[in-house]
Write a protein that holds these residues in place. Structure first.
Motif: not given
Length: 152
Positions: A17, A106, A114, A108
């Motif tokens: 990410p 974004v 991601s 994780p």
């Protein structure tokens, strides 16, 4: 027909990410090389060029549906939530829309993975303009190009 709308999608990418986020925040000049069929040039209008810092203004030259367009935006970042929000100021999209905001978040998803949530918020000038599906698809294409670039 609604004049105000929002398009939102999510894709998963094999990219950490912070690397995806960093490309927008600190390496914005590289995006034209990452996705040359879509993005031809990004020019600094106001703010720091080396870091696409919060509040900086950039002018994007891009091609969509075989047509060259320009988009001038002011970027906003949320480093904790890894959100990139580009608020449209001028450009070709304003022929059809009163407001136009593109957002990448974004998220994780595990080691080296991601989710990219991309959102377009817009307000049409009147009932006639089309929905901005082509811009939404371009955002998805850019995310996939970034993924391919970061995997190298």
């Amino acid at each position: 027909m609604a004049l105000v709308g929002k398009l939102e999608s999510e894709i998963e990418v094999n990219t950490p990410p912070h690397r995806f986020y960093k490309l927008f925040k600190e390496q914005i000049a590289d995006i034209a090389n990452v996705s040359p069929k879509l993005i031809q040039k990004i020019k600094n209008h106001d703010g720091d060029w080396s870091k696409h810092g919060h509040g900086s203004v950039k002018v994007w030259n891009y091609t969509i549906d075989d047509s060259a367009e320009v988009f001038k935006e002011r970027v906003e970042f949320d480093d904790k939530k890894l959100v990139i929000r580009m608020v449209g100021l001028e450009g070709d999209v304003f022929k059809h829309y009163k407001t136009f905001i593109a957002t990448y978040q974004v998220v994780p998803k595990g080691p080296g993975r991601s989710a990219i949530i991309f959102t377009l918020e817009y307000e049409k000038l009147h009932d006639g303009p089309p929905y901005p599906n082509k811009y939404h698809e371009a955002m998805k294409g850019l995310a996939k190009d970034i993924e391919a670039h970061l995997k190298k």
